[in-house]
Enzyme design. Structure first.
Site, PDB file in Angstrom:
ATOM      1  N   CYS A 110       0.913  -1.231  -0.026  1.00  0.00           N
ATOM      2  CA  CYS A 110       0.018   0.132   0.073  1.00  0.00           C
ATOM      3  C   CYS A 110       0.840   1.300  -0.071  1.00  0.00           C
ATOM      4  CB  CYS A 110      -0.977   0.191   1.091  1.00  0.00           C
ATOM      5  SG  CYS A 110      -2.323   1.188   1.228  1.00  0.00           S
TER       6      CYS A 110
ATOM      7  N   HIS B 238      -3.403  -5.311  -0.467  1.00  0.00           N
ATOM      8  CA  HIS B 238      -3.112  -6.109   0.698  1.00  0.00           C
ATOM      9  C   HIS B 238      -3.462  -7.346   0.634  1.00  0.00           C
ATOM     10  CE1 HIS B 238      -2.460  -2.345   3.733  1.00  0.00           C
ATOM     11  NE2 HIS B 238      -3.027  -1.678   2.957  1.00  0.00           N
TER      12      HIS B 238
ATOM     13  N   GLU C 271      -1.968  -9.798   2.559  1.00  0.00           N
ATOM     14  CA  GLU C 271      -2.156 -10.220   3.940  1.00  0.00           C
ATOM     15  C   GLU C 271      -3.471 -10.130   4.551  1.00  0.00           C
ATOM     16  OE1 GLU C 271      -2.167  -6.099   4.934  1.00  0.00           O
ATOM     17  OE2 GLU C 271      -1.255  -7.336   3.243  1.00  0.00           O
TER      18      GLU C 271
END
Length: 421
Positions: A132, A253, A255
């Protein structure tokens, strides 16, 4: 192996914290998903606090084997040569600041820390993963620029029907939009089994209102949103995880791409960026440790050579004193002491030899003060052998002659003492 030894062998990944307000006080935090994945794949996350002055103390965080930069506020546009929201009307600027209030408050200290770390990684080829905002920091560090607000600035650039919503506060974690993956890129390898061949698309999450405008020259795109925004990029010349090379930025993102109410990833390839990043971090640590070991060996060799020369000089001096039967100049006593200490540490004498040496009273001055040290263990024997193996034939011959003279001298003095008794 105890815990302290274990921690020393694991590579260190620096992660800069983000500041927020809790109970009217500033606190620093890092999302646990990042930390969990770094630990799971075999590295230790080291949190760099976002506090004043830390950008001047980054050397204190050495050794650095990897850097992960993630979410945060908008980067100061002056750092990539732009004015604050240039080209937008006052009304548009106010609307952007109202919609994205938590992001538009620029954090100068975090900018300074993260740009220094990014440039350090680029200078030393330290593995770097930007998520990001971290990807935007990487692009800016290399001379790229950013859209200050995607919705406002790309509205006229986007083809009809390809508009993309890059942030949805009403469905923050659930929001996804399609992304086209570039063939033969690392992303392609990680998500290969999840891609529809005809479209080469997957659905990715999105939490940003800014993004890459002009990609820095060294980077190659890995994914595009339908509106043309770059969603991932990397440096192909600095990407080989097995050799410790990894420079990459992801606007999304991975994750946090998890199925609702579970910890299960949307796609099997989601954690791959962290896995390959840590693989590179481990390889980088191994590479720099090997280099350090070579340097230490070289330095140790130089120290051993210096000691060897000092010992040989000491023996030569003792031989000269004995042969010439001259008094020892006070300035030379320190040189002679080096040889005496070597003998004390590396010569095992029998009780009879000790008795004879005590009766000498000559050549090596104050030798009796070292007699109590003349017991040596196997380790010291090994050290003596190593030192002597480094000597030349001439030096060994000189050393051997010295010991013969010492023995002869001991016998002469001993006989004289016996006759006088």
């Amino acid at each position: 192996m105890d815990s302290s030894e274990f921690s020393r062998i694991l590579p260190r990944v620096l992660i800069v914290s983000r500041r927020t307000v809790r109970k009217n006080k500033f606190v620093d935090f890092v999302g646990e998903y990042h930390l969990d994945l770094i630990v799971a794949y075999g590295a230790v996350p080291v949190i760099v606090p976002r506090v004043a002055g830390i950008h001047m103390l980054l050397e204190s965080f050495e050794p650095i084997h990897g850097v992960l930069l993630c979410e945060g506020e908008d980067i100061n546009p002056a750092l990539y040569g732009a004015a604050d929201f240039s080209g937008l009307s006052i009304e548009e600027i106010e609307e952007v600041r109202r919609l994205h209030a938590s992001d538009t408050a620029i954090d100068h200290e975090k900018d300074s820390i993260e740009l220094r770390l990014a440039r350090l990684c680029l200078e030393r080829n330290i593995p770097f993963l930007g998520i990001c905002r971290g990807s935007q920091v990487l692009n800016v560090a290399c001379g790229g620029t950013l859209y200050q607000d995607i919705e406002k600035e790309m509205a006229t650039e986007c083809e009809e029907g390809n508009a993309t919503v890059h942030i949805d506060y009403s469905d923050y974690d659930g929001h996804r939009h399609p992304v086209r993956v570039v063939e033969n890129s690392p992303l392609h390898a990680w998500f290969r089994d999840s891609l529809e061949e005809a479209k080469m698309e997957i659905w990715m999450n999105s939490y940003h209102h800014q993004g890459v405008k002009r990609l820095a020259d060294r980077f190659v795109p890995m994914a595009f949103a339908r509106d043309g925004l770059i969603e991932g990029f990397y440096d192909p010349d600095a990407y080989n995880p097995e050799e410790g090379k990894f420079i990459m930025g992801l606007q999304f993102h991975p994750e946090r791409m998890r199925r609702p109410g579970t910890e299960e990833f949307d796609y099997p390839g989601c954690p791959a960026a962290y896995q390959e990043f840590v693989r590179a971090v481990i390889a980088y640590q191994r590479k720099v440790s090997s280099t350090a070991d070579i340097e230490n060996c070289r330095r140790l060799g130089e120290e051993m050579e210096k000691k060897r020369k000092n010992i040989v000089r000491s023996f030569s001096l003792a031989k000269h004193v004995y042969v010439s039967k001259q008094e020892m100049p006070p300035a030379k006593e320190q040189d002679l002491r080096v040889g005496a200490e070597f003998l004390a540490a590396n010569a095992a004498l029998s009780p009879q030899q000790e008795k004879r040496l005590k009766q000498m009273g000559a050549t090596v001055r104050n030798a009796s003060s070292y007699l109590e040290k003349f017991k040596m263990n196997e380790g010291r024997k090994t050290a003596a052998r190593i030192t002597m193996e480094k000597m030349s034939i001439e030096e060994l011959s000189e050393l051997h002659s010295f010991y013969q003279m010492m023995g002869k001298m001991c016998s002469e003095v001993f006989d004289k003492k016996l006759k006088a008794a």
